[in-house]
Each structure stands twice: as C-alpha cells, then as structure tokens.
Design a protein around this motif. Structure first.
Motif, PDB file in Angstrom:
ATOM      1  N   SER A  69      -5.030  32.131  60.436  1.00 19.59           N
ATOM      2  CA  SER A  69      -5.715  32.739  61.235  1.00 19.59           C
ATOM      3  C   SER A  69      -4.747  32.965  62.270  1.00 19.59           C
ATOM      4  O   SER A  69      -4.326  34.275  62.599  1.00 19.59           O
ATOM      5  N   GLY A  70      -3.140  32.376  61.890  1.00 16.47           N
ATOM      6  CA  GLY A  70      -2.919  32.670  63.316  1.00 16.47           C
ATOM      7  C   GLY A  70      -2.728  32.894  64.101  1.00 16.47           C
ATOM      8  O   GLY A  70      -1.303  32.287  65.150  1.00 16.47           O
ATOM      9  N   GLN A  71      -3.549  31.654  65.002  1.00 18.71           N
ATOM     10  CA  GLN A  71      -3.386  31.346  66.180  1.00 18.71           C
ATOM     11  C   GLN A  71      -2.339  30.147  66.702  1.00 18.71           C
ATOM     12  O   GLN A  71      -2.585  30.386  68.219  1.00 18.71           O
ATOM     13  N   GLU A  72      -1.906  29.842  66.049  1.00 21.72           N
ATOM     14  CA  GLU A  72      -0.620  28.513  66.584  1.00 21.72           C
ATOM     15  C   GLU A  72       0.681  29.317  66.490  1.00 21.72           C
ATOM     16  O   GLU A  72       1.275  28.856  67.183  1.00 21.72           O
ATOM     17  N   PHE A  73       0.352  30.651  66.894  1.00 21.66           N
ATOM     18  CA  PHE A  73       1.606  31.061  67.110  1.00 21.66           C
ATOM     19  C   PHE A  73       1.725  32.475  68.272  1.00 21.66           C
ATOM     20  O   PHE A  73       0.443  32.828  68.383  1.00 21.66           O
ATOM     21  N   GLN A  74       2.431  32.334  68.848  1.00 18.82           N
ATOM     22  CA  GLN A  74       2.397  32.455  70.050  1.00 18.82           C
ATOM     23  C   GLN A  74       2.514  33.968  69.941  1.00 18.82           C
ATOM     24  O   GLN A  74       3.726  34.722  69.305  1.00 18.82           O
ATOM     25  N   GLY A  75       1.720  34.910  70.595  1.00 13.86           N
ATOM     26  CA  GLY A  75       1.662  36.621  70.424  1.00 13.86           C
ATOM     27  C   GLY A  75       0.794  36.669  69.515  1.00 13.86           C
ATOM     28  O   GLY A  75       1.290  38.895  69.053  1.00 13.86           O
ATOM     29  N   VAL A  76       0.658  36.060  68.412  1.00 13.44           N
ATOM     30  CA  VAL A  76      -0.587  36.692  67.286  1.00 13.44           C
ATOM     31  C   VAL A  76      -1.959  36.603  67.721  1.00 13.44           C
ATOM     32  O   VAL A  76      -2.628  35.353  68.495  1.00 13.44           O
ATOM     33  N   GLU A  77      -2.260  37.714  67.839  1.00 19.59           N
ATOM     34  CA  GLU A  77      -3.850  38.076  67.720  1.00 19.59           C
ATOM     35  C   GLU A  77      -4.638  37.114  66.973  1.00 19.59           C
ATOM     36  O   GLU A  77      -4.636  36.428  66.201  1.00 19.59           O
ATOM     37  N   ASN A  78      -6.364  36.813  67.369  1.00 11.84           N
ATOM     38  CA  ASN A  78      -7.557  36.717  66.806  1.00 11.84           C
ATOM     39  C   ASN A  78      -7.322  38.003  65.168  1.00 11.84           C
ATOM     40  O   ASN A  78      -7.245  38.979  65.733  1.00 11.84           O
ATOM     41  N   ASN A  79      -8.139  37.705  64.327  1.00 10.27           N
ATOM     42  CA  ASN A  79      -8.186  38.519  63.851  1.00 10.27           C
ATOM     43  C   ASN A  79      -6.824  38.355  62.858  1.00 10.27           C
ATOM     44  O   ASN A  79      -6.789  40.159  61.950  1.00 10.27           O
ATOM     45  N   VAL A  80      -5.626  37.468  62.323  1.00  6.15           N
ATOM     46  CA  VAL A  80      -4.426  38.282  61.496  1.00  6.15           C
ATOM     47  C   VAL A  80      -4.730  36.909  60.679  1.00  6.15           C
ATOM     48  O   VAL A  80      -5.142  35.858  60.755  1.00  6.15           O
ATOM     49  N   GLU A  81      -4.146  38.151  59.263  1.00  6.93           N
ATOM     50  CA  GLU A  81      -4.217  36.721  58.164  1.00  6.93           C
ATOM     51  C   GLU A  81      -2.485  36.434  57.773  1.00  6.93           C
ATOM     52  O   GLU A  81      -1.593  37.846  57.966  1.00  6.93           O
ATOM     53  N   LEU A  82      -1.828  35.188  57.948  1.00  7.66           N
ATOM     54  CA  LEU A  82      -0.369  35.563  57.405  1.00  7.66           C
ATOM     55  C   LEU A  82      -0.563  33.971  56.145  1.00  7.66           C
ATOM     56  O   LEU A  82      -1.374  33.703  56.046  1.00  7.66           O
ATOM     57  N   GLY A  83       0.683  34.911  55.362  1.00  9.02           N
ATOM     58  CA  GLY A  83       0.856  34.177  54.087  1.00  9.02           C
ATOM     59  C   GLY A  83       1.104  32.720  54.467  1.00  9.02           C
ATOM     60  O   GLY A  83       1.349  32.693  55.450  1.00  9.02           O
ATOM     61  N   GLU A  84       1.889  32.277  53.491  1.00  7.45           N
ATOM     62  CA  GLU A  84       3.241  31.483  53.202  1.00  7.45           C
ATOM     63  C   GLU A  84       4.513  31.364  53.898  1.00  7.45           C
ATOM     64  O   GLU A  84       4.593  32.446  53.739  1.00  7.45           O
ATOM     65  N   GLY A  85       4.793  30.137  54.681  1.00  4.46           N
ATOM     66  CA  GLY A  85       5.851  30.781  54.989  1.00  4.46           C
ATOM     67  C   GLY A  85       5.923  31.770  56.133  1.00  4.46           C
ATOM     68  O   GLY A  85       7.754  32.425  55.936  1.00  4.46           O
ATOM     69  N   VAL A  86       5.283  32.620  56.722  1.00  6.67           N
ATOM     70  CA  VAL A  86       5.484  33.327  57.591  1.00  6.67           C
ATOM     71  C   VAL A  86       6.286  33.287  58.340  1.00  6.67           C
ATOM     72  O   VAL A  86       5.822  31.795  58.640  1.00  6.67           O
ATOM     73  N   ARG A  87       6.904  33.690  59.203  1.00  5.47           N
ATOM     74  CA  ARG A  87       7.757  33.983  60.443  1.00  5.47           C
ATOM     75  C   ARG A  87       7.663  34.731  61.361  1.00  5.47           C
ATOM     76  O   ARG A  87       8.381  35.680  60.996  1.00  5.47           O
ATOM     77  N   ILE A  88       7.362  34.111  62.898  1.00  3.98           N
ATOM     78  CA  ILE A  88       7.154  35.014  63.607  1.00  3.98           C
ATOM     79  C   ILE A  88       7.748  34.432  64.983  1.00  3.98           C
ATOM     80  O   ILE A  88       7.454  33.673  65.223  1.00  3.98           O
ATOM     81  N   ALA A  89       9.082  35.940  65.267  1.00  4.33           N
ATOM     82  CA  ALA A  89       9.987  35.169  66.375  1.00  4.33           C
ATOM     83  C   ALA A  89       9.244  35.356  67.486  1.00  4.33           C
ATOM     84  O   ALA A  89       8.552  36.012  67.406  1.00  4.33           O
ATOM     85  N   PRO A  90      10.216  34.559  68.694  1.00  2.00           N
ATOM     86  CA  PRO A  90       9.382  34.776  70.088  1.00  2.00           C
ATOM     87  C   PRO A  90       9.399  36.151  70.485  1.00  2.00           C
ATOM     88  O   PRO A  90      10.670  37.118  70.382  1.00  2.00           O
ATOM     89  N   PHE A  91       8.157  36.286  71.606  1.00  3.95           N
ATOM     90  CA  PHE A  91       8.008  38.114  72.087  1.00  3.95           C
ATOM     91  C   PHE A  91       7.791  38.926  71.521  1.00  3.95           C
ATOM     92  O   PHE A  91       8.072  39.787  71.408  1.00  3.95           O
ATOM     93  N   ALA A  92       7.100  38.571  69.694  1.00  5.75           N
ATOM     94  CA  ALA A  92       7.142  39.382  69.008  1.00  5.75           C
ATOM     95  C   ALA A  92       5.143  39.703  68.952  1.00  5.75           C
ATOM     96  O   ALA A  92       4.848  38.399  69.663  1.00  5.75           O
ATOM     97  N   ILE A  93       4.545  40.517  68.449  1.00  6.29           N
ATOM     98  CA  ILE A  93       3.481  40.779  68.472  1.00  6.29           C
ATOM     99  C   ILE A  93       2.812  41.590  67.375  1.00  6.29           C
ATOM    100  O   ILE A  93       2.972  42.382  66.987  1.00  6.29           O
TER     101      ILE A  93
END
Length: 246
Positions: A3-27
């Motif tokens: 769901s991506g909820q553990e990433f800061q800046g990632v909203e609900n209703n987002v699908e993330l595959g394995e090994g995705v990297r979201i850097a700080p301050f990305a939305i």
C-alpha cells in the motif's frame, strides 16, 4: 503489492512493487502504480493533477511506472484526464532532474529524458528514445521508436522511428549509432537508409506521407524498413519532420 503507507510522502491507494525506493520529500499521489525496483528521487511528484483547466479532480485516474524505471530529482508526472486511465512510463526508463511528463502521455521502454525535458499532454513515445536536455514537445505528438531528439529542440511535428532531429521540426539523418548499439543487422540498416532516402531525399518533392505510401508498395526488404514507412501512413493527417538535408 504494498500500500506504500510506510513511506513518507506516499498517499493511500498507491501500489508499490518489490524493491521500490522513495527518497525523502518525494510525493507519490493516490492512484499511482509503481513496478518493481522503481526509484523516485527527492522532490519528484508522481501522479499530481493535470495542468489542465477544468479538470475534474474526482476522476479516478493515475500513473503507471514500469519495472526498473528511475525518476530523478524534481521530476513531475501528471495523472490522466480520463476516467480509469493512466499516464504511463515503460520499463527501465530514466527521467532526469526536473523533466516533466504531462497527462495522458505514454512512454515506451528504455526511454531517456535528459534534464528539463518537457512533454505536453497526450505525447506518445516509442521504445529506446533519447531526448536531449530542455527539449519541449507539443501535445499529441508521436515520437517513433529509437529516435534521438536534439537538446533544446522544439518539436511540434511527428518524429519518425530511428531518426535524429535538429532543433526545430527538422530531421538530420538516421540514428546510426543507436541502431548499431542495438545490434541492428547490416541488412536492416541498409534497408532503413533506402527508406529514409525515399521519404526525405527523393524527387519530385511531395509530402512524406505520399512518398512513404508509394515506397511501401515495393521498397522495404525488412520489417524495420516497413516499420519506418508505416509510421507515416498510420496517421495520414499528421505533420512530420522536415528534411534539413539538401
């Protein structure tokens, strides 16, 4: 999918595959789908609302990004303007800093946008296309597979496959270095040269569409040559790059 909820800046209703990297301050906005190993760098915004007057924010639309693509600092990718549809980025694409992909664009695989490239709405891009820095592409333009678009170019006409562009709606030749790097055969390259000459260098003068249609009757000897010529005839009402070559 995560769901991506553990990433800061990632909203609900987002699908993330394995090994995705979201850097700080990305939305990453709701409705986005990111494939495996996608990287989204600092201050990028994926899935933001289209820059389109009158857009209905209640529409269920989004952005899809394919496996292994890299979205660098400050990149913006806007969601679709049509219910249930997506702006799409293919696999193993590389969008460099501060580039922009507008609503309803569709990028193929292995596409590279250098810094500051601007793609307006509904632009379609084939596989293995390279855009030089600060290029601007008008809405609804088609960019064919394997093309190399010059940095600082202004493109408002369709770009055929396998060519190199100049700075303003002109073609300067085939992207021969790119063809060789992709291991095109000698026969395929020779065929593309013949087809290119038929459209852009033959006389009498006429529209690229007419010349391509005439050449399709007898000229292409490989699937790549036919692909080049059919790009002109598939959308006969479009305008195509002009030849700079005398």
């Amino acid at each position: 999918m995560n769901s991506g909820q553990e990433f800061q800046g990632v909203e609900n209703n987002v699908e993330l595959g394995e090994g995705v990297r979201i850097a700080p301050f990305a939305i990453v906005k709701g409705g986005s789908i990111l494939g495996d190993r996608v990287q989204v760098d600092h201050f990028a915004v994926v899935g933001g609302n289209p820059q389109f007057l009158g857009f209905d924010e209640s529409l269920s639309t989004g952005v899809k990004i394919g496996t292994g693509s890299v979205i660098r600092e400050g990149v913006t990718i806007n969601r679709s303007t049509h219910e249930g549809e997506f702006t799409t980025i293919g696999e193993k694409c590389f969008l460099m800093a501060n580039s922009h992909v507008a609503h309803d664009c569709a990028l193929g695989n292995n596409v590279i946008l250098a810094n500051g490239v601007l793609l307006a709405g509904h632009v379609t891009v084939g596989d293995n296309v390279f855009f030089g820095g600060n290029t601007a592409v008008q809405q609804f333009t088609r960019i064919g597979e394997g093309a190399m678009v010059a940095g600082l170019a202004r493109i408002s006409m369709d770009v055929p496959p396998f060519v190199m562009t100049g700075y303003e709606n002109d073609v300067v030749g085939l992207n021969l270095v790119g063809l060789k790097r992709r291991n095109f055969s000698a026969d395929e390259i020779a065929d593309l040269k013949r087809c290119f000459r038929a459209v852009y260098l033959s006389k009498p003068h006429g529209s690229p569409t007419k010349k391509a249609a005439d050449a399709l009757n007898s000229l292409p000897e490989t699937a790549r040559g036919e692909q080049f010529l059919r790009f002109f005839t598939d959308c006969e009402k479009r305008k195509f790059l002009r030849s700079r070559i005398k």
